[in-house]
Design a protein around this motif. Sequence first.
Motif, PDB file in Angstrom:
ATOM      1  N   UNK A 234       6.101   8.476   2.748  1.00 27.60           N
ATOM      2  CA  UNK A 234       7.657   9.025   2.427  1.00 27.60           C
ATOM      3  C   UNK A 234       8.443   8.340   2.534  1.00 27.60           C
ATOM      4  N   UNK A 235       8.838   6.995   3.086  1.00 26.69           N
ATOM      5  CA  UNK A 235       9.495   5.795   3.341  1.00 26.69           C
ATOM      6  C   UNK A 235       9.564   5.299   1.349  1.00 26.69           C
ATOM      7  N   UNK A 236       8.573   4.760   1.823  1.00 25.79           N
ATOM      8  CA  UNK A 236       8.018   4.349   0.181  1.00 25.79           C
ATOM      9  C   UNK A 236       8.138   4.702  -0.903  1.00 25.79           C
ATOM     10  N   UNK A 237       7.433   5.978  -1.150  1.00 22.36           N
ATOM     11  CA  UNK A 237       7.632   7.196  -1.731  1.00 22.36           C
ATOM     12  C   UNK A 237       7.252   6.641  -2.626  1.00 22.36           C
ATOM     13  N   UNK A 238       5.771   6.267  -2.200  1.00 26.27           N
ATOM     14  CA  UNK A 238       4.601   5.759  -2.695  1.00 26.27           C
ATOM     15  C   UNK A 238       3.612   6.747  -3.928  1.00 26.27           C
TER      16      UNK A 238
END
Length: 552
Positions: A234-238
């Motif tokens: 979620x934080x990196x939108x990987x």
Amino acid sequence: MLIKGFRIKAIFLISFLFILWMLAFGRLFYLQIIQSRNIGRKSKAEQMRYLETEARRGEILDRNGKVLATDLKLFTLYAEKALITDIKETASKLAEFGLGSATNLEILLQNESELIRVTRGVSDSIVRELNLEGVYAVREWFRYYLSGRVGRTVIGSLNWERKGMSGIEREYNEFLSGSNGWAHYLEVPMYSGIKLLKRYEEDYKDPVPGKDIYLTIDLDIQYIMANELHKLKEDTHADQVFGLCVDVKTGEILAMVNIPEYIPDEGWRSNGCIAWQFEPGSIFKLIPAFAWIKAGYSLTDTVVDSTGSTDFGGKVFKDPHPHHAYSFRDALIYSSNSAFVNIGKRVGKRELYRCARFFGIGCNTGVDLPVEYSGNLPILERMRDIRLATVSFGQGVNTTPLQIVMAYQAIANDGVLLRPRVMKEIRNKDKRIARSKTEVTRKVGNPKIMNTLLEIFYDTVEEGTGTLASLTMLPVAGKTGTAWKYSDGGYKKGEYVSSFVGMLPYPDPEVVIGIFVDNPKNSYYSSVIVCPAFRKVAQMIVLLKSYRKRFL
């Protein structure tokens, strides 16, 4: 004359009625007494349904006995096509109970089979309200996964026939499935159900339940990694994130995480930990580093000057940040690509390829899970110099997350590469019938070389690119990796693969933890986005009650 005629008529009428009564009585006697058994059999035969009795599938449990998958008794709906007067109306009413779309149900009910299985896993409350002509309910086994999404890709799923089609369910289907029995079922009034009727001993065969599979997976570690990697995604939108935790001494996989996890209703998704092939980048540098030490070169030899650049194969390779002249040790700690181009040049194509094969790169690991990919290790002697240069820092070679983690497992295990495994033991009730054993794949190198590499990887975490992965409670050795992502025939601008593999505790590691992030957005350096996630995972694992004594 009138009286005589009346008597004759009365006698005739009485005789006629008596004959009718005798005929009726005879017929009734014939049906009730003589033919009663035949009529009873015929009546039951018209109500009988021959169905296979499914065996209870074995449970799947984690290493500590926590149930991950089990069977529950729920209802399966069957439809007898000959008794359905209006298929469209029946499909519509079934759809009202949330048993599928009316269109799909209508197509299903038009099947040529006499007895059609409509749907499975129907609750008792729905069956009580359901009252449709020609639709019957049978209590059958239904697979239930207690951990929800967590670990579902590894555990796997079943198809319509209750056969494993992915994960452990598929790999050990023969043990889990047991063997089905058969029985006759009799239609009864109770909310349109079907009840088992065992009339004679030869009229049924009891099913044999499946065996239970205990995994090497630790559900506590699986939950920890799943939660942290979900946050990381979620934080990196990987696009996707993978995580592995492996026992160094046994090769047992303690956690195998895919984010997002595979859920059958959301479409097919392979187990990326063993099937996702990617170019690893700097975490691959352990291979040329091993080859360098094995060849007898010094750790203090200068491998790149202060310009931070080198020319090889008709191309100039330059590090992104200025630095002083690097020795071999510095080059590995600070992950210099240009230095490793020179290291690859000194080691040579043949030796670099051989060492990669030693560590299992480009080969299946032999893990007991279906559909493992082998990656692709190019035969460097057939390639141009430019390929040797790029492979030396982890580009132009394909691996899988499990391959990389097992390569580091060999480093942490004094050079002994093990076969990874997920099955711990198979039990039939309380009796153990099979248990997996530690299997050595090969001896990669001598312990002295491995301890040297391990020491440098420790320095990498303490002072190099992996400082954000360090723990205050115990020492960690590890390596960062940031690679250009290769897809659709080329490298796309702005797409990367970031990873970190850590071994703890140093100097005698017990576990290897690998985290792999596919195409993070914005910040993409492994040292910035993956190392902090590793630190959180490692901290929580170390503090688990069952691991505290091993690590602290």
